[in-house]
Design a protein around this motif. Structure first.
Motif, PDB file in Angstrom:
ATOM      1  N   LYS A   1       0.809  -1.219   0.000  1.00  0.00           N
ATOM      2  CA  LYS A   1       0.000   0.000   0.000  1.00  0.00           C
ATOM      3  C   LYS A   1       0.842   1.269   0.000  1.00  0.00           C
ATOM      4  N   GLU A   2       2.150   1.146   0.221  1.00  0.00           N
ATOM      5  CA  GLU A   2       2.989   2.331   0.370  1.00  0.00           C
ATOM      6  C   GLU A   2       3.298   2.980  -0.981  1.00  0.00           C
ATOM      7  N   ASP A   3       3.561   4.290  -0.933  1.00  0.00           N
ATOM      8  CA  ASP A   3       3.970   5.062  -2.113  1.00  0.00           C
ATOM      9  C   ASP A   3       5.454   4.789  -2.376  1.00  0.00           C
ATOM     10  N   LEU A   4       5.774   4.096  -3.460  1.00  0.00           N
ATOM     11  CA  LEU A   4       7.148   3.688  -3.722  1.00  0.00           C
ATOM     12  C   LEU A   4       8.090   4.872  -3.911  1.00  0.00           C
ATOM     13  N   ASP A   5       7.631   5.915  -4.596  1.00  0.00           N
ATOM     14  CA  ASP A   5       8.489   7.084  -4.801  1.00  0.00           C
ATOM     15  C   ASP A   5       8.878   7.713  -3.468  1.00  0.00           C
ATOM     16  N   LYS A   6       7.908   7.800  -2.576  1.00  0.00           N
ATOM     17  CA  LYS A   6       8.165   8.358  -1.242  1.00  0.00           C
ATOM     18  C   LYS A   6       9.129   7.473  -0.463  1.00  0.00           C
ATOM     19  N   VAL A   7       8.914   6.158  -0.529  1.00  0.00           N
ATOM     20  CA  VAL A   7       9.765   5.227   0.212  1.00  0.00           C
ATOM     21  C   VAL A   7      11.204   5.285  -0.289  1.00  0.00           C
ATOM     22  N   MET A   8      11.392   5.247  -1.613  1.00  0.00           N
ATOM     23  CA  MET A   8      12.747   5.253  -2.160  1.00  0.00           C
ATOM     24  C   MET A   8      13.460   6.574  -1.888  1.00  0.00           C
ATOM     25  N   ALA A   9      12.723   7.663  -1.941  1.00  0.00           N
ATOM     26  CA  ALA A   9      13.322   8.966  -1.637  1.00  0.00           C
ATOM     27  C   ALA A   9      13.780   9.017  -0.180  1.00  0.00           C
ATOM     28  N   LEU A  10      12.979   8.429   0.715  1.00  0.00           N
ATOM     29  CA  LEU A  10      13.340   8.416   2.135  1.00  0.00           C
ATOM     30  C   LEU A  10      14.561   7.545   2.387  1.00  0.00           C
ATOM     31  N   ILE A  11      14.617   6.399   1.725  1.00  0.00           N
ATOM     32  CA  ILE A  11      15.781   5.511   1.883  1.00  0.00           C
ATOM     33  C   ILE A  11      17.057   6.220   1.425  1.00  0.00           C
ATOM     34  N   ASN A  12      16.992   6.877   0.271  1.00  0.00           N
ATOM     35  CA  ASN A  12      18.164   7.599  -0.238  1.00  0.00           C
ATOM     36  C   ASN A  12      18.571   8.735   0.690  1.00  0.00           C
ATOM     37  N   LYS A  13      17.588   9.396   1.271  1.00  0.00           N
ATOM     38  CA  LYS A  13      17.873  10.495   2.191  1.00  0.00           C
ATOM     39  C   LYS A  13      18.596   9.994   3.431  1.00  0.00           C
ATOM     40  N   VAL A  14      18.111   8.880   4.000  1.00  0.00           N
ATOM     41  CA  VAL A  14      18.745   8.310   5.187  1.00  0.00           C
ATOM     42  C   VAL A  14      20.188   7.909   4.878  1.00  0.00           C
ATOM     43  N   GLY A  15      20.402   7.262   3.727  1.00  0.00           N
ATOM     44  CA  GLY A  15      21.755   6.847   3.357  1.00  0.00           C
ATOM     45  C   GLY A  15      22.696   8.022   3.154  1.00  0.00           C
ATOM     46  N   LYS A  16      22.192   9.087   2.520  1.00  0.00           N
ATOM     47  CA  LYS A  16      23.035  10.256   2.258  1.00  0.00           C
ATOM     48  C   LYS A  16      23.376  10.989   3.544  1.00  0.00           C
ATOM     49  N   GLU A  17      22.386  11.156   4.428  1.00  0.00           N
ATOM     50  CA  GLU A  17      22.643  11.848   5.698  1.00  0.00           C
ATOM     51  C   GLU A  17      23.642  11.082   6.555  1.00  0.00           C
ATOM     52  N   MET A  18      23.521   9.767   6.556  1.00  0.00           N
ATOM     53  CA  MET A  18      24.442   8.944   7.341  1.00  0.00           C
ATOM     54  C   MET A  18      25.873   9.084   6.831  1.00  0.00           C
ATOM     55  N   ALA A  19      26.048   9.162   5.506  1.00  0.00           N
ATOM     56  CA  ALA A  19      27.380   9.271   4.915  1.00  0.00           C
ATOM     57  C   ALA A  19      28.028  10.627   5.182  1.00  0.00           C
ATOM     58  N   GLU A  20      27.247  11.599   5.634  1.00  0.00           N
ATOM     59  CA  GLU A  20      27.782  12.934   5.897  1.00  0.00           C
ATOM     60  C   GLU A  20      28.074  13.171   7.377  1.00  0.00           C
ATOM     61  N   GLU A  21      27.757  12.191   8.220  1.00  0.00           N
ATOM     62  CA  GLU A  21      27.931  12.344   9.659  1.00  0.00           C
ATOM     63  C   GLU A  21      29.098  11.501  10.165  1.00  0.00           C
ATOM     64  N   SER A  22      29.730  11.988  11.231  1.00  0.00           N
ATOM     65  CA  SER A  22      30.815  11.233  11.877  1.00  0.00           C
ATOM     66  C   SER A  22      30.214  10.165  12.782  1.00  0.00           C
TER      67      SER A  22
ATOM     68  N   LYS B   1      31.157   8.914   8.003  1.00  0.00           N
ATOM     69  CA  LYS B   1      31.738   9.499   6.793  1.00  0.00           C
ATOM     70  C   LYS B   1      33.187   9.067   6.584  1.00  0.00           C
ATOM     71  N   GLU B   2      33.824   8.576   7.672  1.00  0.00           N
ATOM     72  CA  GLU B   2      35.192   8.074   7.547  1.00  0.00           C
ATOM     73  C   GLU B   2      35.221   6.673   6.944  1.00  0.00           C
ATOM     74  N   TYR B   3      34.100   5.971   7.044  1.00  0.00           N
ATOM     75  CA  TYR B   3      34.050   4.575   6.582  1.00  0.00           C
ATOM     76  C   TYR B   3      33.344   4.414   5.243  1.00  0.00           C
ATOM     77  N   ILE B   4      32.372   5.275   4.949  1.00  0.00           N
ATOM     78  CA  ILE B   4      31.525   5.094   3.773  1.00  0.00           C
ATOM     79  C   ILE B   4      32.182   5.740   2.554  1.00  0.00           C
ATOM     80  N   LEU B   5      32.386   4.951   1.511  1.00  0.00           N
ATOM     81  CA  LEU B   5      32.954   5.451   0.263  1.00  0.00           C
ATOM     82  C   LEU B   5      31.857   5.935  -0.680  1.00  0.00           C
ATOM     83  N   LYS B   6      30.742   5.197  -0.725  1.00  0.00           N
ATOM     84  CA  LYS B   6      29.563   5.591  -1.496  1.00  0.00           C
ATOM     85  C   LYS B   6      28.333   5.389  -0.623  1.00  0.00           C
ATOM     86  N   PRO B   7      27.469   6.388  -0.497  1.00  0.00           N
ATOM     87  CA  PRO B   7      26.305   6.260   0.380  1.00  0.00           C
ATOM     88  C   PRO B   7      25.410   5.089  -0.033  1.00  0.00           C
TER      89      PRO B   7
END
Length: 282
Positions: A184-205, A208-214
């Protein structure tokens, strides 16, 4: 009797002591030379991979040096006890021919170990799978590889016994997983949220020292349709050995994000339809 012992010690004991001392010094000095030579001449990509490669080569060359030094020392000491070395070497040659067929597996292991080292297939500290056995590499010799798995089990694997070696931590590691969400979930919304979480995590200490690609959604859409939900595959790259910690943190952050947005993570459910007379009872 005492005089004979004293004469023997003077004539032979001093030589034996000198040979043993020379062997100890040669072993120690040789190992120091090997360490300096390997550290000065061996480079392999990143600092971490270089350290693993150097550590592996130092262990192997040092072990080989010790075997050669002490074999020579024993051959030099035996004549001092009146034991002729020539017949022993001749007997060893005949015995070697007799045992040649039986030793073929050992020769195979040594040759395979040599290629493992030359081709730099894996090093001490890597996580590998040798056929169906996986674990961290604790030691490598020309004859065998020693692995330890997550249960603490230690495996001694002859180098010629496996057909496939998979290195999970060479150069970089991939963090990937499947995420299931309700139909029932909106796939565009879900995928955008997943990408956002991955990108934010890669920018935080310290991540960010371990992640080469988010960690991001792989492809433009879901990977497959499951029994209970839609499967979305995500993929990222980390430094060696950091993929598991990265995925654990990513799962925790993603669960919190899904809870905030009200996105359902499906789970198997069982519906029971009562039939028979008992179903009509109040």
């Amino acid at each position: 009797m005492l005089e004979e012992i004293i004469n023997w010690l003077i004539g032979h004991g001093i030589k034996i002591a000198a040979i043993l001392i020379a062997a100890v010094l040669a072993d120690r000095v040789g190992k120091k030379f090997i360490g300096k030579a390997v550290k000065g001449g061996v480079k392999d990509g990143t600092e971490e991979s270089t350290e693993k490669r150097q550590k592996t080569l130092i262990r192997i060359f040092s072990s080989a040096l010790s075997v050669v030094v002490w074999l020579v020392a024993i051959m030099m000491v035996l004549p001092e006890f009146g034991i002729a070395v020539g017949p022993i070497l001749a007997g060893a040659g005949i015995l070697g021919v007799a045992l040649g067929f039986g030793a073929q597996y050992m020769i195979r292991d040594f040759l395979a170990g040599l290629f493992v080292i030359i081709e730099n297939q894996y090093r001490v500290g890597d996580v590998v799978c040798l056929d169906n056995t996986c674990g961290g590499v604790e030691d490598i010799t020309l004859r065998k590889t020693v692995l330890r798995d997550l249960d603490g089990k230690v495996y001694h694997i002859p180098n010629g016994s496996f057909k496939m070696a998979a290195n999970l931590t060479k150069g970089y590691s991939r963090a990937h997983m499947d995420i299931s969400v309700a139909y029932k979930e909106d796939l565009d919304k879900v995928m955008a949220l997943i990408n956002k979480v991955g990108k934010e995590m890669a920018e935080e200490s310290p991540w960010k020292e371990y992640i080469l690609k988010p960690i991001q959604v792989l492809g433009p859409g879901p990977d497959s349709f499951g029994e209970s939900g839609i499967i979305i595959k995500v993929l990222g790259e980390t430094k060696p050995l950091k993929q598991w910690d990265t995925l654990k943190e990513f799962r925790k952050r993603l669960k919190r994000a899904f809870d905030r947005e009200g996105i359902e993570i499906p789970f198997p459910q069982l519906s029971i339809w009562p039939r028979g007379n008992w179903a009509k009872q109040p």
